[in-house]
Motif scaffolding. Structure first.
Motif, PDB file in Angstrom:
ATOM      1  N   ILE A  59       0.838  -1.205   0.000  1.00 51.51           N
ATOM      2  CA  ILE A  59       0.000   0.000   0.000  1.00 51.51           C
ATOM      3  C   ILE A  59       0.869   1.249   0.000  1.00 51.51           C
ATOM      4  O   ILE A  59       0.631   2.207  -0.749  1.00 51.51           O
ATOM      5  CB  ILE A  59      -0.947  -0.008   1.220  1.00 51.51           C
ATOM      6  N   VAL A 218      -6.563  10.035   5.063  1.00 51.04           N
ATOM      7  CA  VAL A 218      -7.277   9.221   4.088  1.00 51.04           C
ATOM      8  C   VAL A 218      -7.698  10.100   2.916  1.00 51.04           C
ATOM      9  O   VAL A 218      -8.563  10.971   3.065  1.00 51.04           O
ATOM     10  CB  VAL A 218      -8.505   8.536   4.721  1.00 51.04           C
ATOM     11  N   GLU A 220      -9.405   9.460   0.335  1.00 47.14           N
ATOM     12  CA  GLU A 220     -10.763   9.190  -0.131  1.00 47.14           C
ATOM     13  C   GLU A 220     -11.781  10.173   0.442  1.00 47.14           C
ATOM     14  O   GLU A 220     -12.675  10.641  -0.261  1.00 47.14           O
ATOM     15  CB  GLU A 220     -11.135   7.758   0.263  1.00 47.14           C
ATOM     16  N   THR A 255      -7.415   4.877   0.785  1.00 49.09           N
ATOM     17  CA  THR A 255      -8.804   4.581   1.158  1.00 49.09           C
ATOM     18  C   THR A 255      -8.905   4.118   2.601  1.00 49.09           C
ATOM     19  O   THR A 255      -7.910   3.792   3.249  1.00 49.09           O
ATOM     20  CB  THR A 255      -9.376   3.477   0.250  1.00 49.09           C
ATOM     21  N   TRP A 256     -10.143   4.033   3.085  1.00 51.46           N
ATOM     22  CA  TRP A 256     -10.395   3.492   4.421  1.00 51.46           C
ATOM     23  C   TRP A 256     -10.000   2.026   4.497  1.00 51.46           C
ATOM     24  O   TRP A 256      -9.561   1.546   5.542  1.00 51.46           O
ATOM     25  CB  TRP A 256     -11.876   3.657   4.779  1.00 51.46           C
ATOM     26  N   GLN A 257     -10.153   1.306   3.417  1.00 52.23           N
ATOM     27  CA  GLN A 257      -9.753  -0.099   3.399  1.00 52.23           C
ATOM     28  C   GLN A 257      -8.248  -0.226   3.623  1.00 52.23           C
ATOM     29  O   GLN A 257      -7.787  -1.130   4.323  1.00 52.23           O
ATOM     30  CB  GLN A 257     -10.153  -0.738   2.069  1.00 52.23           C
ATOM     31  N   ASP A 258      -7.478   0.691   3.051  1.00 49.58           N
ATOM     32  CA  ASP A 258      -6.037   0.702   3.285  1.00 49.58           C
ATOM     33  C   ASP A 258      -5.722   1.051   4.735  1.00 49.58           C
ATOM     34  O   ASP A 258      -4.819   0.475   5.347  1.00 49.58           O
ATOM     35  CB  ASP A 258      -5.366   1.712   2.352  1.00 49.58           C
ATOM     36  N   GLU A 260      -7.333   0.364   7.327  1.00 51.22           N
ATOM     37  CA  GLU A 260      -7.608  -0.784   8.211  1.00 51.22           C
ATOM     38  C   GLU A 260      -6.364  -1.645   8.420  1.00 51.22           C
ATOM     39  O   GLU A 260      -6.125  -2.169   9.513  1.00 51.22           O
ATOM     40  CB  GLU A 260      -8.752  -1.607   7.604  1.00 51.22           C
ATOM     41  N   VAL A 261      -5.549  -1.786   7.374  1.00 46.29           N
ATOM     42  CA  VAL A 261      -4.321  -2.580   7.490  1.00 46.29           C
ATOM     43  C   VAL A 261      -3.374  -1.950   8.512  1.00 46.29           C
ATOM     44  O   VAL A 261      -2.820  -2.630   9.384  1.00 46.29           O
ATOM     45  CB  VAL A 261      -3.631  -2.700   6.114  1.00 46.29           C
TER      46      VAL A 261
END
Length: 494
Positions: A59, A218, A220, A255-258, A260-261
């Motif tokens: 990422i 973020v 996004e 992004t928010w998905q990134d 989370e990691v």
């Protein structure tokens, strides 16, 4: 980078002093061993830690390759949410922007949640020159500020202080900064924490301007994220009427998905927790909730130049977990102050010379502040190959060459004091390219080994003062192989 550390001696000289401080070494040894043991247990709970680490690296690398795109997207999202974005090319510009924004409010006090970017640029000193008082609210940062000291660790800035020292600092200094320490204050952790809480509560309730950093941004949605363990960040981010966040441009994630990691990687690697006690997120401004005005200052200060280096750019993956410091044998013995930077330890040894350059003796010495044992790479949650970058930067110091400075390709000269090293490397290259010369040299060394000194003369003395010279064998490997296996191979051939 920072105006507070100019004039620091080179790392070897600073480390020579700090390693003689027995109390400092005891404090560091106890703290780093405790933190790294807890981290190992926390990381061991996850079967997919290696996969998370690889995802974090991927990422970050993808984001850095397209950093311009994500920063523009971030600016659009922050502006749409009611915030204002400012771009700072260097420390001086960032300090001017923040000072101007604070003055515009009419206030002369600000509260701060821990931000390494503001330490990097010397913001507190710049505000003080402008007649503005900046109060650190992180407990460790408060200890450092009251003690007129400098941070020595990324996660625990006052790691070099023990409880008795902290008690004495609180007793003697708190009164001059605000509410004094309670009478009869002991060195019990609960009493020290309560004294800090009472001291800071007055500042939280009075301050109209807050200054923060951010662990992540973020792109996004324009959301900024701060993770911390005490709650002071939540107070700084919600109570003031104006919030100013100073953040390095590399902290953006798509992004928010990134995100989370990284919210799994960071707490386990830093505080050895499954999740942070406080994870604060804010997006622009909202009527009736939190600050009415939000400013985001995006800081470059050498990061774009670092990005231009295909080897060194991996330092920009860093999420400031401090795991590399806690396993580094050099940091454990020398302490953070010897690095002369807001970023101590292995990550500082590769990040600081890229942000500031290697013109000073201090910055030129930092790539050598390592044994290259590789422990830092093994624990890094985003797989920064710190030993690789250290060797890369050592080559730059010794050989000079092309680097990028303020966006312009520049040819830098080799650092002073490395002429003997360059000559030795050229001689080694000459010998290794000629097998006959190498063989003759090995045989000569073997036959004269009883005459060899125990220490090297001249410039080599600095190396052998702290290391034993390896003994020269009676014969080289090539001669041994020929003697023990050569005849056998000849018989087989028959």
């Amino acid at each position: 980078m920072s105006v507070t550390d100019l004039g620091m001696p080179a790392f070897p000289a600073a480390a020579a002093r700090s390693t003689r401080d027995t109390r400092l070494r005891a404090n560091l040894r106890y703290a780093t061993h405790t933190i790294r043991d807890k981290r190992a247990r926390a990381v061991g709970e996850l079967d997919d830690w290696a996969e998370l680490r690889a995802a974090g690296r991927a990422i970050k690398d993808r984001t850095l390759r397209h950093l311009d795109h994500y920063l523009e997207r971030l600016e659009e999202a922050v502006t749409a949410a009611g915030g204002q974005v400012h771009w700072a090319a260097d420390a001086a510009e960032a300090n001017r922007i923040v000072t101007r924004l604070v003055r515009a409010t009419g206030e002369r006090e600000v509260v701060k949640v821990k931000s390494m970017a503001t330490q990097e640029i010397g913001l507190n000193e710049a505000l003080e020159e402008a007649g503005i008082s900046a109060y650190e609210t992180d407990l460790a940062e408060l200890i450092v500020q009251l003690g007129k000291d400098r941070p020595s660790h990324i996660l625990v800035p006052a790691i070099h202080r023990n409880r008795s020292e902290i008690r004495d600092i609180f007793r003697s200094e708190m009164g001059s900064w605000g509410r004094p320490a309670p009478d009869g204050l002991s060195d019990r952790p609960t009493e020290l924490a309560e004294a800090a809480r009472l001291h800071l509560r007055e500042k939280f309730l009075r301050a109209k301007v807050g200054i923060s950093g951010a662990n992540f941004m973020v792109a996004e949605t324009g959301t900024l994220v701060v993770v911390e363990s005490e709650g002071n960040g939540r107070m700084c981010l919600t109570l003031p009427e104006t919030l100013i966040s100073v953040v390095g441009i590399e902290k953006v994630v798509p992004t928010w998905q990134d995100l989370e990691v990284f919210l799994q990687l960071l707490p386990r690697s830093s505080t050895a927790e499954r999740m942070n006690p406080y994870t604060s997120m804010w997006t622009g401004t909202t009527d009736g909730d939190g600050p009415r005005t939000f400013h985001l200052v995006l800081l470059d200060n050498g990061r774009t130049d670092t990005l231009a280096d295909t080897v060194g750019r991996q330092a920009l993956r860093c999420i400031r977990c401090s795991a590399c410091l806690n396993v580094c044998p050099v940091y454990e013995r020398a302490g953070g102050h010897a690095y002369g930077s807001a970023y101590p330890g292995p990550i500082g040894a590769i990040l600081t010379p890229q942000l500031r350059g290697t013109a000073s003796a201090l910055d030129a010495s930092l790539p050598y502040a390592s044994s290259l044992c590789g422990a830092c790479y093994e624990v890094c949650p985003v797989a920064i190959d710190i030993p690789e970058v250290l060797v890369h930067l050592r080559e730059r110091v010794v050989e000079g060459g092309k680097v990028t400075r303020r966006g312009v390709k520049t040819l830098i000269k080799p650092a002073k004091g490395h002429a003997a090293e360059r000559a030795a490397m050229r001689a080694a290259g000459f010998v290794f390219e000629r097998p006959g010369v190498l063989r003759a040299g090995q045989r000569l060394a073997a036959r004269t080994r009883k005459l060899h000194p125990r220490r090297l003369p001249g410039p080599g003395r600095a190396w052998s003062d702290t290391r034993d010279l390896p003994p020269v064998p009676a014969e080289s490997f090539r001669d041994w192989w020929q003697r023990t296996r050569g005849e056998e191979r000849g018989e087989n051939a028959k």
